[in-house]
Design a protein around this motif. Structure first.
Motif, PDB file in Angstrom:
ATOM      1  N   ILE D  75     -19.816  19.465-129.649  1.00  0.00           N
ATOM      2  CA  ILE D  75     -20.114  18.246-130.413  1.00  0.00           C
ATOM      3  C   ILE D  75     -18.798  17.545-130.718  1.00  0.00           C
ATOM      4  N   ARG D  76     -18.594  16.375-130.085  1.00  0.00           N
ATOM      5  CA  ARG D  76     -17.316  15.680-130.256  1.00  0.00           C
ATOM      6  C   ARG D  76     -17.462  14.275-130.811  1.00  0.00           C
ATOM      7  N   ASP D  77     -18.403  13.525-130.281  1.00  0.00           N
ATOM      8  CA  ASP D  77     -18.542  12.142-130.767  1.00  0.00           C
ATOM      9  C   ASP D  77     -19.826  11.931-131.569  1.00  0.00           C
ATOM     10  N   GLY D  78     -20.643  12.971-131.695  1.00  0.00           N
ATOM     11  CA  GLY D  78     -21.826  12.864-132.540  1.00  0.00           C
ATOM     12  C   GLY D  78     -23.000  12.118-131.926  1.00  0.00           C
ATOM     13  N   LYS D  79     -22.940  11.851-130.642  1.00  0.00           N
ATOM     14  CA  LYS D  79     -24.043  11.127-130.022  1.00  0.00           C
ATOM     15  C   LYS D  79     -25.171  12.076-129.603  1.00  0.00           C
ATOM     16  N   ILE D  80     -26.394  11.580-129.739  1.00  0.00           N
ATOM     17  CA  ILE D  80     -27.585  12.358-129.379  1.00  0.00           C
ATOM     18  C   ILE D  80     -28.248  11.698-128.175  1.00  0.00           C
ATOM     19  N   TYR D  81     -28.622  12.494-127.199  1.00  0.00           N
ATOM     20  CA  TYR D  81     -29.325  12.013-126.010  1.00  0.00           C
ATOM     21  C   TYR D  81     -30.683  12.699-125.926  1.00  0.00           C
ATOM     22  N   ARG D  82     -31.738  11.892-125.829  1.00  0.00           N
ATOM     23  CA  ARG D  82     -33.072  12.476-125.649  1.00  0.00           C
ATOM     24  C   ARG D  82     -33.295  12.790-124.181  1.00  0.00           C
ATOM     25  N   LEU D  83     -33.627  14.002-123.878  1.00  0.00           N
ATOM     26  CA  LEU D  83     -33.833  14.401-122.485  1.00  0.00           C
ATOM     27  C   LEU D  83     -35.314  14.551-122.139  1.00  0.00           C
ATOM     28  N   GLY D  84     -36.189  14.220-123.078  1.00  0.00           N
ATOM     29  CA  GLY D  84     -37.629  14.383-122.818  1.00  0.00           C
ATOM     30  C   GLY D  84     -38.311  13.047-122.592  1.00  0.00           C
ATOM     31  N   ARG D  85     -39.407  13.090-121.880  1.00  0.00           N
ATOM     32  CA  ARG D  85     -40.215  11.919-121.597  1.00  0.00           C
ATOM     33  C   ARG D  85     -41.223  11.701-122.730  1.00  0.00           C
ATOM     34  N   THR D  86     -41.667  10.453-122.853  1.00  0.00           N
ATOM     35  CA  THR D  86     -42.774  10.151-123.760  1.00  0.00           C
ATOM     36  C   THR D  86     -44.085  10.620-123.133  1.00  0.00           C
ATOM     37  N   TYR D  87     -44.942  11.210-123.942  1.00  0.00           N
ATOM     38  CA  TYR D  87     -46.279  11.622-123.496  1.00  0.00           C
ATOM     39  C   TYR D  87     -47.191  10.413-123.643  1.00  0.00           C
ATOM     40  N   GLU D  88     -47.691   9.928-122.542  1.00  0.00           N
ATOM     41  CA  GLU D  88     -48.472   8.689-122.617  1.00  0.00           C
ATOM     42  C   GLU D  88     -49.456   8.603-121.461  1.00  0.00           C
ATOM     43  N   ALA D  89     -50.460   7.770-121.648  1.00  0.00           N
ATOM     44  CA  ALA D  89     -51.406   7.495-120.573  1.00  0.00           C
ATOM     45  C   ALA D  89     -50.643   6.947-119.380  1.00  0.00           C
ATOM     46  N   GLY D  90     -50.971   7.426-118.214  1.00  0.00           N
ATOM     47  CA  GLY D  90     -50.327   6.938-117.009  1.00  0.00           C
ATOM     48  C   GLY D  90     -49.191   7.800-116.527  1.00  0.00           C
ATOM     49  N   MET D  91     -48.822   8.809-117.319  1.00  0.00           N
ATOM     50  CA  MET D  91     -47.780   9.706-116.817  1.00  0.00           C
ATOM     51  C   MET D  91     -48.389  10.597-115.738  1.00  0.00           C
ATOM     52  N   PRO D  92     -47.579  11.155-114.854  1.00  0.00           N
ATOM     53  CA  PRO D  92     -48.121  12.033-113.814  1.00  0.00           C
ATOM     54  C   PRO D  92     -48.805  13.257-114.438  1.00  0.00           C
ATOM     55  N   LEU D  93     -50.002  13.531-113.976  1.00  0.00           N
ATOM     56  CA  LEU D  93     -50.724  14.725-114.432  1.00  0.00           C
ATOM     57  C   LEU D  93     -51.113  15.514-113.196  1.00  0.00           C
ATOM     58  N   PHE D  94     -50.675  16.715-113.103  1.00  0.00           N
ATOM     59  CA  PHE D  94     -50.894  17.466-111.883  1.00  0.00           C
ATOM     60  C   PHE D  94     -52.339  17.928-111.807  1.00  0.00           C
ATOM     61  N   GLY D  95     -52.895  17.811-110.589  1.00  0.00           N
ATOM     62  CA  GLY D  95     -54.241  18.297-110.324  1.00  0.00           C
ATOM     63  C   GLY D  95     -55.237  17.726-111.303  1.00  0.00           C
ATOM     64  N   THR D  96     -55.982  18.589-111.942  1.00  0.00           N
ATOM     65  CA  THR D  96     -57.056  18.145-112.821  1.00  0.00           C
ATOM     66  C   THR D  96     -56.672  18.227-114.291  1.00  0.00           C
ATOM     67  N   ARG D  97     -55.382  18.432-114.551  1.00  0.00           N
ATOM     68  CA  ARG D  97     -54.987  18.445-115.966  1.00  0.00           C
ATOM     69  C   ARG D  97     -55.290  17.094-116.610  1.00  0.00           C
ATOM     70  N   THR D  98     -55.603  17.126-117.896  1.00  0.00           N
ATOM     71  CA  THR D  98     -55.899  15.904-118.630  1.00  0.00           C
ATOM     72  C   THR D  98     -55.005  15.841-119.865  1.00  0.00           C
ATOM     73  N   PHE D  99     -54.851  14.641-120.391  1.00  0.00           N
ATOM     74  CA  PHE D  99     -54.112  14.446-121.638  1.00  0.00           C
ATOM     75  C   PHE D  99     -54.709  13.234-122.320  1.00  0.00           C
ATOM     76  N   SER D 100     -55.124  13.411-123.532  1.00  0.00           N
ATOM     77  CA  SER D 100     -55.813  12.347-124.237  1.00  0.00           C
ATOM     78  C   SER D 100     -55.389  12.317-125.688  1.00  0.00           C
ATOM     79  N   VAL D 101     -55.083  11.136-126.163  1.00  0.00           N
ATOM     80  CA  VAL D 101     -54.807  10.940-127.593  1.00  0.00           C
ATOM     81  C   VAL D 101     -55.772   9.886-128.094  1.00  0.00           C
ATOM     82  N   THR D 102     -56.513  10.208-129.114  1.00  0.00           N
ATOM     83  CA  THR D 102     -57.352   9.187-129.722  1.00  0.00           C
ATOM     84  C   THR D 102     -57.008   9.078-131.196  1.00  0.00           C
ATOM     85  N   ILE D 103     -57.159   7.875-131.704  1.00  0.00           N
ATOM     86  CA  ILE D 103     -56.984   7.635-133.136  1.00  0.00           C
ATOM     87  C   ILE D 103     -58.393   7.541-133.716  1.00  0.00           C
TER      88      ILE D 103
END
Lengths: 343, 343, 343, 343
Positions: D75-103
C-alpha cells in the motif's frame, strides 16, 4: 448400524415434521426384538410394473375414456368443491422448506402507451410441488439397495435408478409431466365421522375402519373400483394454520395394511387432510414412510396431501368426479394445484 | 409526450416480446393523424362490475351448477386433451423473466430407516404464473389514470386501485385465489384452418373471421353462450421452442373489435396458441395491449396464453368441457397449470 | 388517522421484528401529548447532498487515497477479524423474509472427461442483501411526502423519488453498485462493557455513553474523524440463534441524538451487533425507524447490521482498518458479505 | 466408453460454455492414439493435504499476520481498484444458470409512522456464487474414482467424499464459510500486454509466458511468494456483455503446466479476466477442466473468475494488496463479491 444420526437425516425428519420423533425412531430402544417384517425389506425387485418396462405414468394409466365416462356419471347437481388449500405465508412448511411470493414493483411496469397500461407479475420461489397441497409423483420417493451412496442401486418406480433419473435441473425420468390428467371416480372415507372424533397422532386407519366408514356412508367396498381415487378424512386438517407445529410433528393415517389393500384393488390415488396421508410415526418405528414407498415406488400409485374436505362433508357428498391435472413442470417430483370434486 | 423511452418501458416491451417493435410504437411515425379512438381512452370509469362492487371473481361467477351440467353434456367419448405446454428449460421467456427448477441433492435426502427410503424435492424459482402456459388474473393488468406514479389512480378490475391492492408479497385484492374453478363449455375457433395458413405477425382476427370459422366447423355463433370459453387457433404456436425469438417478437391475434364482441356476449375466457392472445403490435401502434385491458380490467374476463390445440384439431373436436383450476397462490396475478378439454 | 393497521403495515413491522410492538406503536396510547418533534417531520427538503446533486455514493465519497493511507496506519500486528455472521438456516429472519440455499444434484453434474470431473453449484434464493449481516444502501429507506401512494413524492437520498428509482428488477438509481469500497478507520464503542451488562430492549445509547465508553477505552472523541466508521457493542448479539424471537422483537441502539452526532461529525458508517443498529422501539413510539431515515436518507451515511465483535473485544482491539466491499448487484438496496477489521 | 453423450453431460458442457465444442471433445475423433497422459489419471490419492487431514481452509491458511503485514507494504498511494464485475441482467450466464433480482413492491412497504418511512428490499434468486465474478471454493470441483455413480468414491479436496459432504441445502463440508479472508500480495501478469494482442480461444499460457511478462513488467519470478495471488490478463474480458456467446464458448488461459507451477510455488489463488481462468478447450480434448481439479481439488488453491483489470493496467500497477472476503454462505461452493486491489 441402520440409523445414521447425521445432519442430513435430522433435516429429512424435520422436513417431514419428525423433528420431535427422533427418539421414537431409535430401533434399539423401541423396535420389537424380532427381525424387521419382511414387508419392509426391499429385497425383492418390484419391477417391471404392471404397465410394462419403461412406463412412467403408473396408475394414471387407469384414466381411460371409459373411466372418464364412468366418473362423469357422478356429476348430478353440477356443484364444484375445491379440495386444495391456498398457498400462503403462514401455512405449515415442513423442515427447512421455504415458499415465497413477491410482486416485483408496484406496479411491475408501466404506464405504457396512450392507454397507460400498467401490469404486475409475481416471482415465486420455493419447494413448490412439495409444499402446501401437493400431489406426489414417482420421482419423490425411492429405496436405497446395495451400498449406501451407490446411485446405481437407489431404485424408484419401475426400477429406474438414481443414476438414470438424477439431474440437477429436473429429473431425467419420472418427472411429473409424465403423469396423465386425473379424471376419475373419487370416494371420501370419513374415518373421523365414523369415530366421532379427530383421529390422534400415530393412530393407524385400518381396512376394517374403511369398511365400517363406507357402510356408515351407505357405500359398499365394491363401489371402489380399479383406477378410482380414495380420500381419507381424519380431522387432522383442523390444525392447519391453527397449530402448525402440532400439525407437522406427527399425524394419523393409513399404514401398510391399507396400503396393500389399496394396491390390491388397483386404485389410482390416495389422499387425506394431512401432510403425508400415512400414519406418522409408523407403528414400526424402524420404518421411514413405508406407505409412500409401498404406493409410489412399488405400485405406481399417487398420493395427494394437505387436502380439505369441509364442504363435501357438510353436504354429505362422498362420491364425485375427482379432477386434478398436475402442473407439467419437466422433471418435477410433485405438483401444486387445487383438485376439485364435481358432484 | 405520451411515450417515455425509459429502461422500464423497454423492459416491459421486452417482457412482452416487443423489443424489436419500438419504432412501430412511435405514434408520430405511424399512428393515424386522427386523434386516438375514444375506445382506448380510460376516461370513463368501468366500475362497479356487473357482479357488484367489491367482486373479485369476475367472469368465473358464470360457473354455476347449471353451467357445469351444461358443459358436462359435451362429454361424449370420454377423451381428455391437454391444452397446456410443459414448463421446461428452453421455452420462450419474455423479456427478463426467468424460470428455474433445481433438484436439491441427488437424492435430496436419505437413506432413512430400515427400509432405506430416499427422496427428492424440487426448488422452483421464477415468474411462475406469468411464464409458459398462463392464466391471467385481474391483478395482472391495470390502467394509470391521473398523474403518472399516483398509485391512487392506477385502477384495476372493478375499480380497485394500486394503492389498495399493492403489496410486496402477493396482492391484497384480486389475487388468483379469488377465481372460481373454470368448468365450462369451450369452443375452439380454427382461424388458421379457415385461412388455410398460419396467421401472420400483426394480423388481426375479426368477428367476421370468427363467424366464418364457426360456419366452416358446423357451429353457429349462437352456440357460444354466456360464461363459455373461446379459444383461437392461429398456428403461431408452431414456433414454440422452434424459433423463440420470432415467437415472442410479435403475433397474430384478436383486437379490440373481437374483445368487445367477447365482452358483449359475456364470455368467461379467451385463449390462444400464442403468448398474449391479442394481436401484437396492435394496428393502432399507440396502444399497449388494449385487449388485455378491455377484457381483464374493464370486463373481468380471463385470458389463457400459450395453449396447444394439436390433438383437438387432429380429431376435429371443436366443442368440449373446458376445465382449469388456478393454482391458488395467494395474491398472485396469474396461474400456471394445464387446462384440459374433455369430449 | 396517522396509522393504518393494514396487513402491509403489520408485515413491515414483522419484517423488522416489531410484530409484538404494535400496541407500543399506537401514538394515542403512548406518545407524549406534545406535538411530534420537528426533527422527525420530513417538511424540509434534505437535498441536494453535500456531495452534489445527482450523487449516489454518499458517505463512501469519504474513502479517498488519504483516508486509505490513514486507515493503513492502524495495521500493526497483521491480524484479521471477521465481523460478519455466517448465512445459514436457523439465523433470525425478520418477518416473512426467506433465505434458502440448495445444492442442485449430488453432484450437480459429471463425471466428465477421462479425468472424470464432477462439480457442484448452489442455488440461492431470498432477500439476500437484507438478511443476516447486511449493509444498508440508500435505496433501502425513504420518506413519503405529499399524499400517500404518490410515488413522485416518496423521496430518498439526495431527493431521488420513487418514481425515478423504482423498477421491478433492481432500482434504477441508488443501487448498491454505486457505493465505493469501504476501507476506512474503524472504531468499536463498547457500550455493554461500559455498563457492565448487555443493554436492554428499548435502551437508547446516548452521546454521553459514547464519550464515557471511549474514555474507558483510552480513546478520545477527536480520534473519530470524518469518513470513519463507528461500531457499537450492545451485547444484544448474544441472542443470535439462541433466542431469535427475542432478538428480533426489539433491541437497544442509537437514537436520533446519536444519529445527529454521527451526521455532524461526517462519519461514513454506523454498525452494531443488532439487527437495525437503532433503538427499537424508539422512545417516541410514533416514529418508525427514524435513525435509518436520518442517516441513510437525509445524510447519505451507511448502516451495517448484525455484526459480531467477540474476537475484537476479547483482545481489546478498538481501532482498526475497516474493510467492506458491497457485492455490486445492480439496483440492490443492500449487500451481504463479511466486513473485516485488520489491526 | 469414456464419454457419455447424455443430456446431463451436454448440460454441463453448456454450463461451462462448451456447447459448441462437443465434437472437439470426442476422443476417438481427435485425441491422440496414445493412452491419456498419466497426469490426468486420478489414480493416486491426493490427500491428506499439506495442512493436515480434515483441513477445509486450504491455501487460505497462508494468510497469516506476517502475510498481511507483508501485503500491507504494497500500500503506497492509497488507491483502491475494483476487480469485480457488476452483477446485472445481460451478463454472460453459462448454460442454464439463471440470475434474477426483483424489488418486491414499489416501495416494498410503507409509509409507516408519523415520519412516513417507506422501504425497499430485494429478492435474489439464482446460482449466486457461480455467476458473474466468482470465487471457487473446494466444494465446486471433485473427481469420480471407482464406479460412476458411487458417491463414496467421488473425492474432493483433502479426500472428502461426495457421500460425506453432499447435502441438499449446502455442503456439509468444504463450504465457502471455511475459507479465511484473503488479504495477500497480488501480482498481475499482463500476458496480453506481452503479446501485444488479446489471446485467442484455446491459447494456453505457459510458464515461459509468465516469466517473459514479469520481466517486461520489471518483476522477477522470485517476487511471487508462497501464499500470494496471481492474476492473468488475457484480454478475453473485452467480450463481456459485448459478445456473450463468444465469451462463453471457449477461452485462452492457463493449462496443466502453469497449474503445476502454481502448486509448486504454493500460491493462494489464481484469477483472470475470463470465465474459468483455464484454457478451454484444453489442448488434450479428453480432459474436462483439468486445471480446476489440479488446483482446487488436489492442491487446495482457489480460483477467481470473471475479473476486470482495466484500471490497474491503465496505471501499470502490477503489485498490490489483494483483498477478498468470501460471503460466508454456509455450505456454498463459491462466493460472489468484488475483490479489490489496494496500491
Amino acid at each position: 448400524m441402520p440409523f445414521d444420526e447425521s445432519a442430513s437425516r435430522r433435516r429429512f425428519l424435520g422436513t417431514l415434521g419428525l423433528g420431535g420423533l427422533l427418539t421414537a425412531w431409535k430401533p434399539h430402544a423401541q423396535a420389537p426384538a424380532q427381525p424387521p417384517a419382511p414387508a419392509a425389506a426391499p429385497a425383492t425387485p418390484w419391477w417391471p410394473s404392471r404397465w410394462g418396462q419403461g412406463d412412467q405414468a403408473g396408475a394414471s394409466n387407469w384414466i381411460t375414456p371409459d373411466k372418464v365416462l364412468d366418473a362423469a356419471k357422478l356429476i348430478r347437481d353440477g356443484k364444484i368443491y375445491r379440495l386444495g388449500r391456498t398457498y400462503e405465508a403462514g401455512m405449515p412448511l415442513f423442515g427447512t422448506r421455504t415458499f415465497s411470493v413477491t410482486i416485483p414493483g408496484g406496479p411491475t411496469g408501466g404506464p405504457f402507451g396512450s392507454n397507460k397500461l400498467v401490469y404486475h407479475d409475481e416471482f415465486v420461489a420455493g419447494q413448490l410441488g412439495q409444499v402446501g397441497t401437493q400431489f406426489d409423483g414417482f420421482g419423490h420417493i425411492g429405496i436405497q439397495r446395495g451400498r449406501d451412496g451407490d446411485r446405481n442401486e437407489m431404485r424408484y418406480y419401475n426400477g429406474f435408478t438414481e443414476q438414470e433419473i438424477a439431474s440437477s435441473e429436473g429429473l431425467l425420468k419420472l418427472g411429473i409431466e409424465q403423469v396423465k390428467p386425473i379424471v376419475t371416480r373419487g370416494h371420501l372415507v370419513d374415518v373421523a365421522g365414523l369415530k366421532g372424533r379427530t383421529l390422534t397422532a400415530g393412530e393407524e386407519i385400518t381396512v376394517a375402519d374403511i369398511r365400517a366408514a363406507l357402510s356408515r356412508q351407505g357405500l359398499r367396498e365394491a363401489d371402489i373400483r380399479e383406477g378410482d381415487a380414495i380420500l381419507f378424512h381424519t380431522g387432522w386438517g383442523q390444525l392447519w394454520m391453527k397449530d402448525n407445529a402440532k400439525y407437522s410433528a406427527s399425524e394419523p393415517g393409513i399404514g401398510l395394511e391399507v396400503a396393500r389393500w389399496v394396491a390390491e384393488r388397483g386404485l389410482c390415488l390416495t389422499g387425506a387432510d394431512s401432510w403425508s396421508v400415512e400414519v406418522v410415526p409408523n407403528p414400526d418405528p424402524s420404518l421411514a414412510y413405508p406407505v409412500h414407498a409401498e404406493l409410489l415406488t412399488k405400485h405406481g400409485i399417487f398420493n395427494h396431501e394437505n387436502l380439505i374436505f369441509d364442504a363435501l362433508l357438510a353436504e354429505r357428498k362422498y362420491q364425485f368426479m375427482y379432477v386434478f391435472v398436475p402442473v407439467p413442470i419437466k422433471g418435477a417430483t410433485g405438483s401444486p394445484g387445487c383438485p376439485i370434486a364435481i358432484t
